[in-house]
Design a protein around this motif. Structure first.
Motif, mmCIF file in Angstrom:
data_model
loop_
_atom_site.group_PDB
_atom_site.id
_atom_site.type_symbol
_atom_site.label_atom_id
_atom_site.label_comp_id
_atom_site.label_asym_id
_atom_site.label_seq_id
_atom_site.Cartn_x
_atom_site.Cartn_y
_atom_site.Cartn_z
ATOM 1 N N GLU A 183 10.461 47.917 63.099
ATOM 2 C CA GLU A 183 10.729 46.720 62.143
ATOM 3 C C GLU A 183 11.762 47.408 60.991
ATOM 4 N N GLY A 184 12.812 48.086 61.294
ATOM 5 C CA GLY A 184 13.385 48.938 60.256
ATOM 6 C C GLY A 184 14.584 48.169 59.664
ATOM 7 N N SER A 257 5.332 54.554 48.042
ATOM 8 C CA SER A 257 4.357 54.366 48.906
ATOM 9 C C SER A 257 4.560 55.224 50.344
ATOM 10 N N GLY A 258 6.070 55.397 50.480
ATOM 11 C CA GLY A 258 6.251 56.111 51.884
ATOM 12 C C GLY A 258 7.033 55.177 52.764
ATOM 13 N N LEU A 276 19.444 54.752 53.040
ATOM 14 C CA LEU A 276 18.128 54.080 52.643
ATOM 15 C C LEU A 276 17.419 53.493 53.731
ATOM 16 N N VAL A 277 16.311 54.068 54.495
ATOM 17 C CA VAL A 277 15.856 53.604 55.486
ATOM 18 C C VAL A 277 14.390 53.222 55.231
ATOM 19 N N PRO A 282 3.245 47.217 58.064
ATOM 20 C CA PRO A 282 2.406 47.643 57.217
ATOM 21 C C PRO A 282 1.944 48.980 56.967
ATOM 22 N N GLY A 283 1.631 49.728 56.128
ATOM 23 C CA GLY A 283 1.188 51.270 56.021
ATOM 24 C C GLY A 283 2.068 52.033 56.586
ATOM 25 N N PHE A 284 3.482 51.680 56.987
ATOM 26 C CA PHE A 284 4.381 52.709 57.327
ATOM 27 C C PHE A 284 4.447 54.001 56.569
ATOM 28 N N THR A 285 4.566 55.069 57.070
ATOM 29 C CA THR A 285 5.331 56.308 56.402
ATOM 30 C C THR A 285 6.025 57.200 57.607
#
Lengths: 321, 321
Positions: A183-184, A257-258, A276-277, A282-285
């Motif tokens: 979901e980028g 948050s990464g 910028l990517v 949710p919670g992605f790093t």
């Protein structure tokens, strides 16, 4: 699963687990010295005890839930350490032989023993199919991830030599960069040679019109310290329209948050832009493999930026002459 | 391996194989309908017969040679069809249960049967570790190949934005292209804009001085038909020095046999060069994955050629002014 004899045996053995654990640990060291001879014997016994009691709990419960927990706790770690599917299957089968050994003493009647063997056989069909399924599933998902990385790198290199308009090339590359994460989204900022500031020139993945127009109004500058980039550099940012003001809160938090990251775009050590990517998962790093992949694609982006600048200059010269 | 009871049983069952084959085929359809319900029953029986007799031959011989032949005949094919390690393990374990079923009737004495079960258990430890070793080995080698492809694509994209001299970039890219095949060599030919002919500008992997100087003397032209390129185009070639005359025999034969191949280098549909990639491995031919990889790297080469030409022109303009 049928567990009449398994349960009898499991209930008994859970109370008297030491001898079988000792035996199983000894077997592990003998058959897989690579993994077990190099650790302390009590550590090896702890591993053996974990494995044996996992089976015994499955026997008494009559389901494979303890096995599932066992996988969740150690499968990825084992694979990372280089333990192969073969090793895992062998350990399971050594465990099975230890269990048969203990059952020979426990079941006094041969008919009971044979019934136990049949139940054990059925149980291990399930254990081994589940085990191999899990491990090969993990391998296949890694294989697939590498495959996707390849496709993205090939796609990026194809784009830059395609017959597309230079600006279209950058839009396509923003799409490829967005594809490196689930979901980028991606925005490519270019350096304005006169001001040294960075303005967006291509983007992909931002669903709403509001979001797109807000991004259009965003400007980065190399002198600020609101946003930290991947290479340790930091950037300030300002808004050139009202909509982009909303990013003042969102963007620094996302970078912290990464889930969003700023990547330097360089050509022969010259900075030509920033990408910028971000991911909406949710919670992605970003993991190292993804960062490396993005770095590879950004080399292509740098070349495309160079070509777009050259094309722009040619256009200008033609108009002036 | 211990095969006293296995052998008795194997010798007997090889003479009376039909009932167990029938049973095993039925089990295969029941447990793995995905693979076996969609084929004719006699085809399924043929597969079952192959598997069962392979085991029985191992029993009577007392070694795993028949199993090895079995793998060599079908493992890669199975993996290509999408059969998982789990499926293969499950089929082996279903086969084991069919064998146990037949042995229940064959061994009249329980002690004999138990001895048989012990030998069978030991045998299947070997079968399953070998099976999972083979299949995961194949998966891992595919994973590794994808990983190598990634590294090469990343290396190529890194090279083109590096601070290297443009000609050095092309030499590095020739090295990357040579790395796509085992014991690889690569020569990059550039189009001479005045004559339309192709002359070598960078090469990698040619061991001897003679070979290198011979290649230096090689010229390709788009009008001949001595060499067929990957895209169906053909090229003539001539020698500009004595050493390169030796290629008159070697090169067309290498291209015909598939151990060397000519790849078009294009930028926005314009042909800017040709890459000759070859492998010294005996019997080598290019597979589709390698061709796709080379195509990806050649996009980067095209960009590098463009940059080198631009740099050359700038140099010329500076010298003229």
């Amino acid at each position: 699963m049928k567990n009449k004899k398994l349960k009898e045996f499991g209930v008994y053995l859970l109370e008297n687990i030491d001898p079988i654990v000792e035996r199983h640990a000894g077997e592990l060291i003998k058959i897989q010295p690579r993994w077990f001879a190099c650790i302390r014997f009590d550590e090896c016994k702890a591993i053996a005890a974990y494995g044996v009691s996992m089976h015994l709990e499955c026997f008494t419960r009559g389901d494979l839930v303890p096995l599932d927990n066992y996988f969740n706790s150690c499968a990825e770690i084992k694979l990372d350490r280089g333990v192969g599917i073969r090793d895992v299957v062998e350990v399971a089968l050594i465990g099975k032989q230890s269990l048969i050994g203990a059952a020979t003493d426990f079941f006094k009647e041969q008919d009971d023993f044979l019934e136990f063997l049949q139940e054990l056989e059925d149980y291990f069909v399930q254990v081994l199919t589940l085990t191999t399924d899990r491990y090969s599933g993990m391998l296949l998902s890694r294989l697939n991830a590498e495959h996707v990385r390849n496709k993205l790198l090939l796609e990026a290199s194809r784009t830059v030599t395609s017959a597309l308009d230079p600006d279209e090339v950058l839009s396509r590359l923003a799409e490829v960069l967005a594809g490196t994460v689930g979901e980028g989204c991606c925005t490519i900022f270019l350096v304005n040679p006169e001001t040294g500031g960075l303005a967006p020139c291509a983007g992909f993945g931002y669903g709403s019109k509001e979001c797109q127009s807000a991004l259009q109004g965003l400007r980065l500058c190399a002198s600020g310290n609101t946003l930290s980039g991947e290479d340790g550099k930091s950037y300030g940012f300002c808004s050139s329209n009202k909509a982009s003001l909303s990013f003042a809160d969102i963007l620094p938090e996302a970078v912290r948050s990464g889930s969003a990251s700023l990547f330097h775009i360089t050509n022969s050590d010259r900075m030509v832009g920033v990408a910028l990517v971000s991911s909406d998962l949710p919670g992605f790093t970003f993991d190292d493999a993804t960062k490396e992949l993005i770095g590879g694609i950004l080399n292509t982006v740098a070349v495309a930026i160079e070509s777009a600048a050259a094309a722009r200059q040619t256009r200008r010269q033609l108009m002036e002459s």
